[in-house]
Write a protein that holds these residues in place. Sequence first.
Motif, short mmCIF file in Angstrom:
data_model
loop_
_atom_site.label_atom_id
_atom_site.label_comp_id
_atom_site.label_asym_id
_atom_site.label_seq_id
_atom_site.Cartn_x
_atom_site.Cartn_y
_atom_site.Cartn_z
N TYR A 51 0.82 -1.21 0.00
CA TYR A 51 0.00 0.00 0.00
C TYR A 51 0.85 1.26 0.00
CZ TYR A 51 0.87 -0.02 5.06
OH TYR A 51 1.45 -0.03 6.29
N LYS A 52 2.12 1.14 0.41
CA LYS A 52 3.03 2.29 0.44
C LYS A 52 3.54 2.66 -0.95
CE LYS A 52 5.07 2.11 4.99
NZ LYS A 52 6.38 2.00 5.64
N ASP A 53 3.38 1.75 -1.90
CA ASP A 53 3.84 2.00 -3.26
C ASP A 53 2.79 2.82 -4.01
OD1 ASP A 53 4.53 1.89 -5.96
OD2 ASP A 53 5.06 -0.24 -5.91
N LYS A 54 3.15 4.04 -4.37
CA LYS A 54 2.21 4.95 -5.05
C LYS A 54 1.67 4.37 -6.35
CE LYS A 54 4.62 9.15 -3.58
NZ LYS A 54 5.33 8.54 -2.51
N ASN A 55 2.43 3.52 -6.99
CA ASN A 55 2.07 3.00 -8.31
C ASN A 55 1.51 1.58 -8.28
OD1 ASN A 55 3.08 5.38 -9.62
ND2 ASN A 55 5.13 4.61 -9.16
N TYR A 56 1.24 1.07 -7.08
CA TYR A 56 0.76 -0.31 -6.99
C TYR A 56 -0.74 -0.38 -7.27
CZ TYR A 56 1.04 -5.19 -5.68
OH TYR A 56 1.03 -6.55 -5.72
N SER A 57 -1.07 -0.85 -8.42
CA SER A 57 -2.46 -0.87 -8.89
C SER A 57 -3.10 -2.24 -8.67
CB SER A 57 -2.50 -0.55 -10.38
OG SER A 57 -1.81 -1.57 -11.10
N ALA A 58 -4.41 -2.28 -8.85
CA ALA A 58 -5.14 -3.55 -8.78
C ALA A 58 -4.62 -4.48 -9.88
CB ALA A 58 -6.64 -3.31 -8.93
N ARG A 59 -4.28 -3.92 -11.01
CA ARG A 59 -3.73 -4.72 -12.12
C ARG A 59 -2.41 -5.37 -11.73
NH1 ARG A 59 -4.29 -2.54 -18.03
NH2 ARG A 59 -6.31 -2.43 -17.06
N GLN A 60 -1.54 -4.60 -11.05
CA GLN A 60 -0.25 -5.15 -10.62
C GLN A 60 -0.46 -6.21 -9.53
OE1 GLN A 60 2.91 -4.62 -11.94
NE2 GLN A 60 3.31 -6.41 -10.66
N LEU A 61 -1.38 -5.96 -8.62
CA LEU A 61 -1.69 -6.94 -7.58
C LEU A 61 -2.18 -8.23 -8.22
CD1 LEU A 61 -2.12 -7.87 -4.66
CD2 LEU A 61 -4.31 -6.66 -4.67
N ALA A 62 -3.07 -8.12 -9.19
CA ALA A 62 -3.59 -9.30 -9.88
C ALA A 62 -2.46 -10.06 -10.56
CB ALA A 62 -4.64 -8.88 -10.91
N LYS A 63 -1.57 -9.33 -11.19
CA LYS A 63 -0.42 -9.97 -11.86
C LYS A 63 0.43 -10.71 -10.83
CE LYS A 63 3.44 -8.82 -14.89
NZ LYS A 63 4.22 -7.75 -15.51
N ASP A 64 0.71 -10.06 -9.69
CA ASP A 64 1.51 -10.70 -8.64
C ASP A 64 0.84 -11.95 -8.07
OD1 ASP A 64 3.35 -8.67 -9.00
OD2 ASP A 64 2.83 -7.61 -7.14
N LEU A 65 -0.50 -11.96 -8.09
CA LEU A 65 -1.25 -13.10 -7.55
C LEU A 65 -1.56 -14.16 -8.61
CD1 LEU A 65 -3.77 -11.20 -5.24
CD2 LEU A 65 -1.70 -12.42 -4.56
N GLY A 66 -1.22 -13.86 -9.86
CA GLY A 66 -1.49 -14.82 -10.93
C GLY A 66 -2.97 -14.93 -11.27
N THR A 67 -3.68 -13.81 -11.17
CA THR A 67 -5.10 -13.79 -11.48
C THR A 67 -5.39 -12.54 -12.31
OG1 THR A 67 -7.32 -14.04 -10.53
CG2 THR A 67 -5.78 -12.65 -9.31
N ASN A 68 -6.66 -12.18 -12.45
CA ASN A 68 -6.97 -10.98 -13.20
C ASN A 68 -7.54 -9.90 -12.29
OD1 ASN A 68 -9.95 -11.06 -13.20
ND2 ASN A 68 -9.67 -12.92 -14.40
N SER A 69 -7.53 -8.67 -12.76
CA SER A 69 -7.93 -7.54 -11.92
C SER A 69 -9.43 -7.56 -11.59
CB SER A 69 -7.54 -6.21 -12.56
OG SER A 69 -8.08 -6.08 -13.84
N ARG A 70 -10.24 -8.19 -12.42
CA ARG A 70 -11.67 -8.31 -12.11
C ARG A 70 -11.87 -9.18 -10.87
NH1 ARG A 70 -16.27 -7.52 -15.69
NH2 ARG A 70 -15.63 -5.87 -17.07
N TYR A 71 -11.09 -10.26 -10.74
CA TYR A 71 -11.19 -11.12 -9.57
C TYR A 71 -10.73 -10.34 -8.32
CZ TYR A 71 -12.35 -15.62 -11.73
OH TYR A 71 -12.99 -16.65 -12.36
N VAL A 72 -9.63 -9.62 -8.45
CA VAL A 72 -9.14 -8.83 -7.32
C VAL A 72 -10.20 -7.82 -6.90
CG1 VAL A 72 -7.47 -7.05 -6.64
CG2 VAL A 72 -6.69 -9.13 -7.80
N SER A 73 -10.77 -7.13 -7.87
CA SER A 73 -11.81 -6.14 -7.60
C SER A 73 -13.02 -6.79 -6.93
CB SER A 73 -12.22 -5.46 -8.90
OG SER A 73 -13.19 -4.49 -8.65
N ALA A 74 -13.42 -7.95 -7.43
CA ALA A 74 -14.58 -8.66 -6.86
C ALA A 74 -14.32 -9.04 -5.41
CB ALA A 74 -14.89 -9.90 -7.69
N VAL A 75 -13.13 -9.57 -5.13
CA VAL A 75 -12.80 -9.98 -3.76
C VAL A 75 -12.78 -8.77 -2.82
CG1 VAL A 75 -11.00 -10.98 -2.29
CG2 VAL A 75 -11.57 -12.05 -4.47
N VAL A 76 -12.14 -7.70 -3.26
CA VAL A 76 -12.07 -6.52 -2.41
C VAL A 76 -13.47 -5.97 -2.16
CG1 VAL A 76 -11.23 -4.14 -2.27
CG2 VAL A 76 -9.69 -5.95 -3.06
#
Length: 157
Positions: free
Chosen positions: A51-76
């Motif tokens: 969360y401290k990373d200004k550029n850390y997006s849902a898309r990057q989180l999804a990439k790091d988790l090996g999923t897509n940003s829609r799934y990340v968004s749905a879970v959040v």
Amino acid sequence: MHVFLTFGVMSKYNLSDKKERDANYCSLVSPAVMDDLKERIMDVVVMQKKYKDKNYSARQLAKDLGTNSRYVSAVVNVRFRMNYTTFINKYRIEEAMSILTDKRFEDLRMEEVSDMVGFSNRQSFYASFYKFVGMTPKEYRSKYMVETKAKKKNNKD
């Protein structure tokens, strides 16, 4: 007059009430997948302090988790009952509150605190802080200092 002040503060910090929307894709993610992703999101965002990373997006989180940003968004949205930006800002504000009440950081300017916790500018820091806490970061720090001095004085008496 109070309504005017509230409106003034909300417009000053560019705050508005969000309308709830139904995200159809939320129902497409199974509860087991949601539970797993929730734990993994918490690990990356909170434990690794992304969360401290200004550029850390849902898309990057999804990439790091090996999923897509829609799934990340749905879970959040479903598990944390907020959108991704609010989720990230919640942890930024909690850390800012700690910094603002820590004697080691009492000389930091608000811009420095904002930067330390991951906000890209002072305006979004103030807006988010006000949204979560109901006062500005400066007001929060001042209130804490006044309360701390009062407690010290009462302890001496």
